[in-house]
Design a protein around this motif. Sequence first.
Motif, short mmCIF file in Angstrom:
data_model
loop_
_atom_site.label_atom_id
_atom_site.label_comp_id
_atom_site.label_asym_id
_atom_site.label_seq_id
_atom_site.Cartn_x
_atom_site.Cartn_y
_atom_site.Cartn_z
N MET A 180 0.84 -1.20 0.00
CA MET A 180 0.00 0.00 0.00
C MET A 180 0.87 1.24 0.00
SD MET A 180 -2.80 -1.21 2.86
CE MET A 180 -3.86 0.21 2.64
N LYS A 181 0.53 2.21 -0.85
CA LYS A 181 1.29 3.45 -0.91
C LYS A 181 1.05 4.26 0.36
CE LYS A 181 1.87 4.34 -5.83
NZ LYS A 181 1.64 5.33 -6.93
N ARG A 182 2.10 4.90 0.83
CA ARG A 182 1.97 5.80 1.97
C ARG A 182 1.40 7.14 1.53
NH1 ARG A 182 7.72 5.20 5.29
NH2 ARG A 182 7.61 2.94 5.68
N ALA A 183 0.53 7.71 2.35
CA ALA A 183 -0.03 9.03 2.08
C ALA A 183 -0.29 9.71 3.42
CB ALA A 183 -1.31 8.93 1.27
N LEU A 184 -0.31 11.04 3.40
CA LEU A 184 -0.49 11.80 4.64
C LEU A 184 -1.44 12.96 4.41
CD1 LEU A 184 0.47 12.34 7.62
CD2 LEU A 184 2.16 13.91 6.61
N SER A 185 -2.38 13.13 5.34
CA SER A 185 -3.23 14.32 5.34
C SER A 185 -2.51 15.45 6.05
CB SER A 185 -4.54 14.03 6.06
OG SER A 185 -5.25 15.23 6.33
N ILE A 216 -0.41 15.22 -5.17
CA ILE A 216 -1.63 15.41 -4.38
C ILE A 216 -2.61 14.30 -4.73
CG2 ILE A 216 -3.54 16.92 -3.78
CD1 ILE A 216 -1.94 19.28 -4.45
N HIS A 217 -2.97 13.53 -3.75
CA HIS A 217 -3.96 12.48 -3.93
C HIS A 217 -5.38 13.04 -3.83
CE1 HIS A 217 -5.86 8.54 -3.53
NE2 HIS A 217 -6.39 8.92 -2.38
N ARG A 263 -11.97 4.17 -2.20
CA ARG A 263 -10.91 4.69 -3.08
C ARG A 263 -9.81 5.41 -2.30
NH1 ARG A 263 -13.20 1.50 -5.30
NH2 ARG A 263 -14.45 1.60 -7.22
N SER A 264 -10.09 5.71 -1.04
CA SER A 264 -9.07 6.32 -0.18
C SER A 264 -9.37 5.94 1.26
CB SER A 264 -9.05 7.84 -0.35
OG SER A 264 -7.90 8.38 0.27
N THR A 265 -8.45 6.29 2.15
CA THR A 265 -8.59 5.95 3.56
C THR A 265 -8.23 7.15 4.43
OG1 THR A 265 -6.31 5.14 3.70
CG2 THR A 265 -8.04 3.52 3.19
N HIS A 266 -8.70 7.12 5.66
CA HIS A 266 -8.21 7.98 6.73
C HIS A 266 -7.88 7.04 7.88
CE1 HIS A 266 -10.33 11.94 5.34
NE2 HIS A 266 -9.19 11.74 4.72
N VAL A 267 -6.61 6.95 8.20
CA VAL A 267 -6.15 5.99 9.20
C VAL A 267 -5.71 6.74 10.45
CG1 VAL A 267 -4.44 4.19 9.69
CG2 VAL A 267 -5.49 4.34 7.41
N HIS A 268 -6.36 6.43 11.55
CA HIS A 268 -6.01 7.01 12.85
C HIS A 268 -6.68 6.19 13.94
CE1 HIS A 268 -10.04 9.07 13.08
NE2 HIS A 268 -9.88 9.11 11.76
N ASP A 269 -6.29 6.43 15.17
CA ASP A 269 -6.78 5.66 16.32
C ASP A 269 -7.57 6.58 17.24
OD1 ASP A 269 -7.14 3.53 18.09
OD2 ASP A 269 -5.03 2.95 18.04
N ASN A 270 -8.25 5.99 18.22
CA ASN A 270 -8.93 6.77 19.26
C ASN A 270 -9.16 5.91 20.49
OD1 ASN A 270 -11.62 5.44 18.92
ND2 ASN A 270 -11.56 6.46 16.92
N ASN A 271 -9.72 6.52 21.51
CA ASN A 271 -9.93 5.82 22.78
C ASN A 271 -11.28 5.11 22.86
OD1 ASN A 271 -11.70 7.95 23.04
ND2 ASN A 271 -10.59 8.96 24.71
N GLN A 302 -6.68 -0.79 -4.19
CA GLN A 302 -7.75 0.19 -4.41
C GLN A 302 -7.47 1.56 -3.82
OE1 GLN A 302 -11.73 -2.70 -4.42
NE2 GLN A 302 -11.66 -0.91 -3.13
N TYR A 303 -6.54 1.65 -2.85
CA TYR A 303 -6.40 2.89 -2.08
C TYR A 303 -5.04 2.93 -1.40
CZ TYR A 303 -8.22 -0.80 0.92
OH TYR A 303 -8.43 -2.02 1.53
#
Length: 283
Positions: free
Chosen positions: A1-6, A62-63, A206-214, A246-247
């Motif tokens: 998977m390609k790395r991407a950053l918001s 820019i993705h 087609r894209s993701t937002h990857v993060h964690d929470n409590n 895909q993303y």
Amino acid sequence: MKRALSTYLLVNHRLTTVWLDRIWNAEIPLVEFFCARQHFDYHNRAQITELSYWFRDSPLKIHSLHAPLYNDDCWGRTGPEAVVDITEPVKAKRIKAVDDIKRALEVAETIPFQYLVQHMGNSGAEFSERAMDSAFASLEELNVFARQRGVEVLLENIPNSISSAERLLMFLEATHLDLSFCFDTGHAHLHEGIDTAYRLMKTRIRSTHVHDNNGVDDNHIFPIVGGGGMIDWRRAMQTLRSEADQYPLLLELREIEDVENPLDHVRRVFEALESQRPIEAED
């Protein structure tokens, strides 16, 4: 998977070419611009032009753009009129919100990008038929405007009763809008769970937002290395890898106070996520 950053990570700083250089030097080939006017002002032609010149000679691409949530430069503190909500039932306010998102889409005429990530409603919003009608009217107009500029609108699952994975599918089935999804791990964790949300959204992601929470707050914690998160990342990465072509793996993280070099932490997150072994491979 390609790395991407918001660039949400840098939302409290003005987005400059210095930050873009740092992102590329952190071995991240794709970026998502977060449209917050104190950070990336999609109304400001000077900032857009400056960044566009930099991208002409840069391998960083820019993705996507994240659609604005507020039209001011202080997170909506100027009042309720600053909220950009495509489910707004008052027509005049909804038109104003759509027009502001169009200004963000116009960035593609200068700095091409593939996707616009769009919320339906705000966090905690309640489901109503009127909200769905407003969302349909907004998205029908935005979809045409976006495609004329080579952009595809992606709906994001967010923690409200309008935008759960199941409700998003019901919305597309009822409206016949041909839209795809941005799959948000943290939001799924707060709602129906990552496995369930992913299964429902899978074919349109087609894209993701990857993060964690409590498990309670949408606090965009750094996965694994951040501390305080509750997502099982070994299982989550196995799920995400099932359709990896895909993303990208796109991190959407909140800045940690007093951390001088946040991109060093981002690199560690990518390495930690990529090193997660498949569950079936366990001895």
